[in-house]
Structures are given as structure tokens and as C-alpha cells.
Scaffold this motif. Structure first.
Motif, mmCIF file in Angstrom:
data_model
loop_
_atom_site.group_PDB
_atom_site.id
_atom_site.type_symbol
_atom_site.label_atom_id
_atom_site.label_comp_id
_atom_site.label_asym_id
_atom_site.label_seq_id
_atom_site.Cartn_x
_atom_site.Cartn_y
_atom_site.Cartn_z
ATOM 1 N N GLU A 110 -21.515 23.749 13.851
ATOM 2 C CA GLU A 110 -20.445 24.650 14.287
ATOM 3 C C GLU A 110 -19.073 24.019 14.077
ATOM 4 O OE1 GLU A 110 -22.992 26.955 17.755
ATOM 5 O OE2 GLU A 110 -21.776 25.210 18.238
ATOM 6 N N SER A 117 -11.669 13.539 17.567
ATOM 7 C CA SER A 117 -11.039 14.788 17.972
ATOM 8 C C SER A 117 -11.779 15.995 17.435
ATOM 9 C CB SER A 117 -9.597 14.833 17.488
ATOM 10 O OG SER A 117 -8.908 13.728 17.961
ATOM 11 N N LEU A 118 -13.043 16.106 17.777
ATOM 12 C CA LEU A 118 -13.752 17.330 17.422
ATOM 13 C C LEU A 118 -14.175 17.987 18.725
ATOM 14 C CD1 LEU A 118 -15.867 15.995 14.474
ATOM 15 C CD2 LEU A 118 -13.783 17.316 14.368
ATOM 16 N N TYR A 119 -14.722 19.188 18.599
ATOM 17 C CA TYR A 119 -15.119 19.902 19.806
ATOM 18 C C TYR A 119 -16.471 19.400 20.263
ATOM 19 C CZ TYR A 119 -11.199 22.749 18.572
ATOM 20 O OH TYR A 119 -9.935 23.156 18.269
ATOM 21 N N GLN A 120 -16.467 18.714 21.409
ATOM 22 C CA GLN A 120 -17.682 18.069 21.887
ATOM 23 C C GLN A 120 -18.733 19.070 22.327
ATOM 24 O OE1 GLN A 120 -17.428 14.443 23.128
ATOM 25 N NE2 GLN A 120 -15.290 14.123 22.645
ATOM 26 N N ASP A 121 -18.316 20.267 22.682
ATOM 27 C CA ASP A 121 -19.298 21.240 23.157
ATOM 28 C C ASP A 121 -19.784 22.147 22.029
ATOM 29 O OD1 ASP A 121 -16.760 22.275 22.998
ATOM 30 O OD2 ASP A 121 -17.014 23.679 24.644
ATOM 31 N N LEU A 122 -19.322 21.885 20.813
ATOM 32 C CA LEU A 122 -19.861 22.621 19.675
ATOM 33 C C LEU A 122 -20.846 21.717 18.948
ATOM 34 C CD1 LEU A 122 -16.844 24.518 18.055
ATOM 35 C CD2 LEU A 122 -18.242 25.143 19.991
ATOM 36 N N THR A 123 -21.810 22.319 18.264
ATOM 37 C CA THR A 123 -22.774 21.508 17.537
ATOM 38 C C THR A 123 -22.135 20.980 16.262
ATOM 39 O OG1 THR A 123 -23.611 23.329 16.227
ATOM 40 C CG2 THR A 123 -24.668 22.954 18.355
#
Lengths: 367, 307
Positions: free
Chosen positions: B98, B89-95
Motif C-alpha cells: 500500500e 517516513s512512510l505510513y506505518q499503518d499501511l502495508t
């Protein structure tokens, strides 16, 4: 505050990395504007007509000339007999037919009346209605000018369309388009972006952090205020430059009202995302429950006055209707806040109600 | 409640409509303990973690984390708990960077401030810090998720199936990291469906269908195994299982890879007689060995008793 800023920065990353959505966000207003402006226009220009003129005298020629030089009509065909009327309509190009009675000028001179028949192709009733009105308007204009020396006792109502004298479509669709697009961007995009966090499971992590619910919500919608605002400006500038949509009133007030409307739509988006956990449902609700009524019931395309009573009542609950009234009043009539304070208050009330319900419904836990 | 208890759960029950997800569970986890919840999917591990991380409300019963009640003081728990959900559950479009930065920021800290906490884990993924999180491999995703759960220096760490879907090497590394975090004094609650990971915990709770069947140290769980156990190997494993079940005195037979674990109620088993029995039934290259029970054997046995 630092947390909030970090959150907003993250939100901007999401938006700017999603090229496709970004393209839609900024391409859509331009494309829609062009579509409504050039394709879906219900203005009359160069409508093809057929004329049956058995008498071919001075008067009928003059009337025909007047009609053809108005810019609204072009002659497709001179008919040789009445029987040709039906086939010519069936071919579909001709939208209107003018039929003079034989001996038109003589009859007019002798009896004071001569008959002219105007036949419209009502397979498209709106256009037919307008064409017939235009044609009869031109004819009665001519009659008035003919009779100017010996004025008969006649009451001729002269209709003047204020603020949109030429009945230009832009004046209608630019405000309508703004209402529609701002609603779409604000409500749909925010409800999608919030439900996306729920679907991805990141909402779980946000909840298990010290972020306060209002920080999460405001942080999510904050960027969309800018995007929607940018879109509003694009439509206004394009509408003004390309289609000559005037802005007579205060631009500042116009932008302020747009800002209020955006806030209303955003709170509606938050409300949608608070009642569903999936992007798909949020999208359906936004499109079906918001877009269609915005288009159909806000007076954007169909005049509210012509609707059945029950629909008219329903229209009062459509926030876009008030926004359209407000911006038309500002742009076309140059009115100030004194004329639109009531609608402004209604929009504020909508915003407060939507926000109130969403805050109440926002869950600090998973459901 | 023992004074050193970091997590305290008493008679916790959770229902979802008709289904009973957690059935009258009680346990304590001491401060600085590495506590494992072992059980298959549907045992109630995720529900338990969500209740402890204040995401769900229990139907009945009380829980506290570091002395804070999960219902009344949920805001305080949200400051001191680190949570890694089972689903990535992390933001896939952030590095990578980030993501870590974001989670540091919303907990009011910075990467630099707590870098020492995550250094060992984060160093392994730091070469990829400009890669989008969605493009990481499974093991790296887990490391990043753990870094994000750790970056605010939590007192208690809840890890829901952190090693599911991760390769064997990365799993080992992951447990090494947990040990080091434990040494730093952080209480860690971890759930896993992998029985072999149980021995890496200080204590384990074996869970099944919303029940805790036993709570003990892994060693104790194995010592309490009441049966004698043989590992049997033969060419045709499928027929072997069937024939072993018919053998007199056999309590249970389970396949473990290419061998069968056979348990006997009475402690004395004649290896040779069993071997003769199998050879008579045309099994070739039969190998029989007395073995110590694994956690999985214990789990199966406890499960049988509960039914």
C-alpha cells in the motif's frame, strides 16, 4: 484526479485501521447522548419535598394533593414543627419545603389572603429556582380554579413556553451535542491527522511530490466530512427515537446546514494544523480553544442572555452558537431557510475566513 | 556550471537564527554520478538535502537541480526528484504494498509501469508485502523507503543517511543497489556518517560544521593524506594511546577498534625504535605496521587542519 483518489483511499486506510479512534468516533455520540439525556438532566422529576401543615384543612390538603400529583414532587416527610425544617434540609434529600400558616382555610375565607411559605434548597440554585417556580405555579393555578365563580380583578400573567412546552432538556441538548461533537470530530480529528503527517515526516515526502497543497489538504479532510456527517445522523436518529426530539422542518435543510457547519469546523481544523507542527499542541488548541467555548459560550448549557456584556460580545464569535440557533429553528419551529438565512451566511463567512487564512498560511516548504 | 551538471550549488549559506548550518558551500554533481556527503551528525547534510529538494530556502546562494532553480522552479524539481529522508517516513499503518502503491499514485504512475526500476530492491521485501510497514526490520524499512523514492523514475535521487541504523549485511546490499541505479543513469546524492562507505562513491564531499573540507574521488582523498601512518597494536590499548602521544614526532593518535593509528609528520619512522620504546614501557605483544590511510584518517586530519 487519480492522485487525489489515491490520497483519499490512503486516508480511509488510516481511519479504519485505528480501531480505538473509530470506536470513540461512533461510540461517543451515543454515550454522550445517553449521559446528557439520563444523567445530566436538569428536568424536574420526583423532587422530594417536606410539608408543614399545622391547619390540616380542606384547602391545604387540596393544595398539597395538587402539588404531589403533578409528577414533579413526591412527599418525603410531613413535618411536625417549624424547627424540623432546618435539619431536614441538612440531610440533603429534601429540595423544597412547603409551610402553611395555621388556620389557613379560615384566614383565606375571612381576609381573602392566606400565607404559604416555599423554601428551596438553593445549594443548587438552578434546580431550586425551577422547583419554586413549579410549586408556585401549581398553587396559583389552584387559586384561579377556586375563584372561578367570583372572578376578582386580578391580572395573572400566564406564561406559556412555546416549542418546548414541557421544558424538556432534550430540545436543548440534542442541538448542543450536535454542535459540540461535530466540532470535536471535524476540527480535532483533521488537525490531528494533518499534524501527524508532519510529526512522522511523511509531510516532507508529500511536499516533495507533485501533489498540490490544496489536494493534500482537501484529501486529508475529505473522509472526515463523511464521519462527521454519519455522527450527525446518529445523534439525530437517537435523539428522535430515544428522546422524542422532533424534527418539524425539512430534514434536507437540516442536513445541508449540518454539512455547512462541518465544513466550517473542518476549515478551523485545517487552520489549527497550519499554525502548529505537533499533535499535542493541536489537541490542546482544539480542546481548550474550541471545546470549552463551544460548551460554555454557545448557549448550549448557559443561556447567553444571562452572561455579562463582555461575554455576550464574545459569544457572537462562536460559530456553534449560530449552528445551534439554526438547527433549533428547523427542528423545533419547523422554519425554512427564510428564517435562518442570516445565521447561514454567518457560518459561510466563518468558513471562508478560516479557509482563506489556512491557504495563506499553508507552507509549500518546511518551516 | 559544467554542461553535464545535474546538481549545481553555488556559495550556499543557510542560517537558523544564530547558528550557521551551511557556510558558503559550492559544488557540482555530474549527471549519473554517485556523490557522497560524508560527515558526522550536525555537519549540515540534512539541511543541504532539504534545500536541494526544495523543502527549505537558502539564506544566500543559488542551487539548481537538472537546470531548475530550487526557488523559482520548485514545482518542476518536485516532479523529477526522489527523496528519502533520514528519518523513516512512510505510513506505518499501511502495508508494504500500500505504501509503494500510494507513492506511485501521487506521482501519477503505477507500480506496474515502473516495476522494472524497483524490481531488484522490491523483490526482497515482496514476500512481506502484506505486512504493515511499521512492523518491518530496519533493513527492510530502508529498502521499502528506497523503493518508494524510486517508483516515479526520478532523474535525481537524494538519500539522506539511508544506511544509518541498518546492519552491516543490509548496508552492503543497499550500496550494491545504488550502484545498479547509477548504471541506469540516475544521479544519486547520498549522505552518510559512515566513513567506510565513502569508497563506494564516485566522489565524496567531506563535511564538518557546515563546511565542505574537501571534494574529491575517494582514492584522491587518500592519496592527498600528507602524513605517514602506522597501525599499532598492544595489550593495553588505553595506556598505549597515552604513551604514543608522548612519543617525539607524533602528530596524532586515534583509536580504531583494538588498534591505534599513529601519524608522523616526517615520513621516515623507525618502526623498531618505536617498538623498543613501547616494550620499555611494559607493553606486551606489540605489533606495528605501516598502513595506507583510510577515509576516516583523512577526515580527522582535515578536521584538525580546519581548527
Amino acid at each position: 484526479m487519480k492522485r487525489f483518489r489515491g490520497f483519499v483511499i490512503k486516508e480511509f486506510y488510516h481511519i479504519f485501521r485505528d480501531y480505538r479512534t473509530l470506536l470513540i468516533l461512533f461510540g461517543m455520540p451515543a454515550v454522550q447522548l445517553m449521559l446528557f439525556g439520563y444523567v445530566l438532566t436538569n428536568e424536574i422529576k420526583d423532587a422530594k419535598i417536606a410539608i408543614y401543615d399545622p391547619s390540616k384543612d380542606v384547602v391545604t390538603r387540596k393544595i398539597s394533593d395538587k402539588i404531589l400529583s403533578s409528577g414533579y414532587f413526591i412527599l418525603e416527610r410531613n413535618l411536625r414543627s417549624v424547627t424540623e425544617i432546618d435539619p431536614v434540609f441538612r440531610q440533603g434529600d429534601v429540595k423544597l419545603a412547603l409551610i402553611y400558616e395555621p388556620g389557613f382555610a379560615q384566614k383565606l375565607e375571612k381576609t381573602g389572603t392566606a400565607r404559604i411559605q416555599i423554601i428551596g434548597d438553593a445549594s443548587d440554585p438552578n434546580t431550586a429556582n425551577m422547583l419554586v417556580n413549579y410549586a408556585s405555579g401549581i398553587i396559583s393555578n389552584y387559586l384561579v380554579s377556586m375563584n372561578s365563580e367570583q372572578v376578582p380583578l386580578q391580572i395573572i400573567p400566564e406564561v406559556r413556553m412555546m416549542y418546548n412546552g414541557e421544558l424538556k432538556g432534550v430540545y436543548m441538548f440534542v442541538p448542543g451535542l450536535m454542535a459540540m461533537l461535530l466540532m470535536l470530530i471535524s476540527a480535532l480529528m483533521t488537525s490531528l491527522s494533518i499534524t501527524r503527517e508532519k510529526e512522522l515526516g511523511t509531510m516532507e515526502l508529500l511536499l516533495v511530490s507533485p501533489m498540490k497543497p490544496w489536494q493534500i489538504i482537501v484529501g486529508k479532510v475529505f473522509p472526515y466530512v463523511f464521519l462527521a456527517f454519519a455522527d450527525a445522523c446518529i445523534i439525530l436518529v437517537l435523539g428522535n427515537l430515544v428522546f422524542g426530539m422532533p424534527i418539524l422542518g425539512s430534514i434536507f435543510l437540516l442536513l445541508l446546514e449540518s454539512f455547512l457547519y462541518i465544513c466550517m469546523a473542518l476549515s478551523l481544523g485545517i487552520l489549527i494544523s497550519s499554525i502548529t507542527n505537533s499533535q499535542q499542541v493541536a489537541m490542546m488548541i482544539s480542546l481548550v480553544v474550541l471545546m470549552l467555548p463551544t460548551i460554555l459560550l454557545s448557549g448550549f448549557i448557559f443561556p447567553v442572555e444571562n452572561m455579562p456584556m463582555i461575554m455576550q460580545v464574545l459569544c457572537h464569535f462562536m460559530p456553534p452558537k449560530y449552528y445551534i440557533i439554526i438547527i433549533k429553528s428547523i427542528m423545533l419551529q419547523g422554519n425554512g431557510i427564510g428564517y435562518v438565512w442570516r445565521e447561514t451566511l454567518i457560518l459561510m463567512a466563518f468558513t471562508a475566513i478560516f479557509l482563506g487564512i489556512s491557504i495563506k498560511k499553508f507552507n509549500v516548504r518546511l518551516t | 556550471m559544467t554542461p553535464a551538471a545535474s546538481v549545481h550549488v553555488e556559495q550556499l549559506t543557510k542560517r537558523f537564527g544564530e547558528t550557521l548550518a551551511l557556510d558558503n558551500i559550492s559544488f557540482d554533481v555530474s549527471r549519473g554520478e554517485l556523490f557522497g556527503f560524508i560527515g558526522p551528525d550536525g555537519a549540515g547534510k540534512t539541511t543541504l538535502f532539504r534545500i536541494l529538494t526544495t523543502l527549505l530556502l537558502a539564506t544566500t546562494g543559488t542551487c539548481s537541480v537538472e537546470g531548475f532553480d530550487v526557488v523559482k522552479d520548485y514545482k518542476k524539481i518536485r516532479n523529477i526528484a526522489g527523496y528519502m529522508p533520514g528519518k523513516f517516513s512512510l505510513y506505518q499503518d499501511l502495508t508494504v504494498e500500500e505504501n509503494l502503491n500510494f507513492f506511485a499514485t501521487i506521482f501519477g504512475t503505477t507500480i506496474r509501469e515502473n516495476y522494472h526500476l524497483v524490481r531488484e530492491i522490491y523483490q526482497q521485501i515482496e514476500p512481506f508485502k502484506n505486512r504493515k510497514a511499521g512492523k518491518l526490520s530496519g533493513g527492510m524499512k530502508q529498502k521499502l523507503a528506497l523503493s518508494c523514492a524510486m517508483i516515479h523514475k526520478p532523474d535525481v535521487l537524494f538519500l539522506d543517511e539511508p544506511t544509518t541504523g541498518v546492519d552491516a549485511v543490509s548496508r552492503l546490499e543497499f550500496w550494491e543497489m545504488l550502484k545498479r541505479l547509477k548504471e541506469a543513469g540516475i544521479t544519486i546524492l547520498v549522505s552518510t556518517p559512515y566513513m567506510d562507505e565513502a569508497s563506494l562513491c564516485d566522489r565524496v564531499a567531506l563535511m564538518q560544521n557546515g563546511h565542505i573540507m574537501t571534494i574529491s574521488t575517494p582514492r584522491e582523498v587518500i592519496r592527498n593524506y600528507p602524513l605517514s601512518l602506522l597501525s599499532v597494536k598492544a595489550g593495553d590499548i588505553y595506556n598505549l594511546l597515552g604513551e604514543l602521544r608522548k612519543y617525539p614526532g607524533v602528530h596524532s593518535v586515534y583509536a580504531f577498534g583494538q588498534t591505534a593509528h599513529v601519524s608522523f609528520r616526517n615520513r621516515e619512522v623507525e618502526k623498531d625504535i618505536l617498538s623498543g620504546f613501547l616494550k620499555k614501557n611494559k607493553h606486551e605483544s606489540v605489533e606495528i605496521m605501516p598502513i595506507e590511510a583510510t577515509i576516516e584518517d583523512c577526515f580527522m586530519e582535515l578536521m584538525n587542519n580546519n581548527h
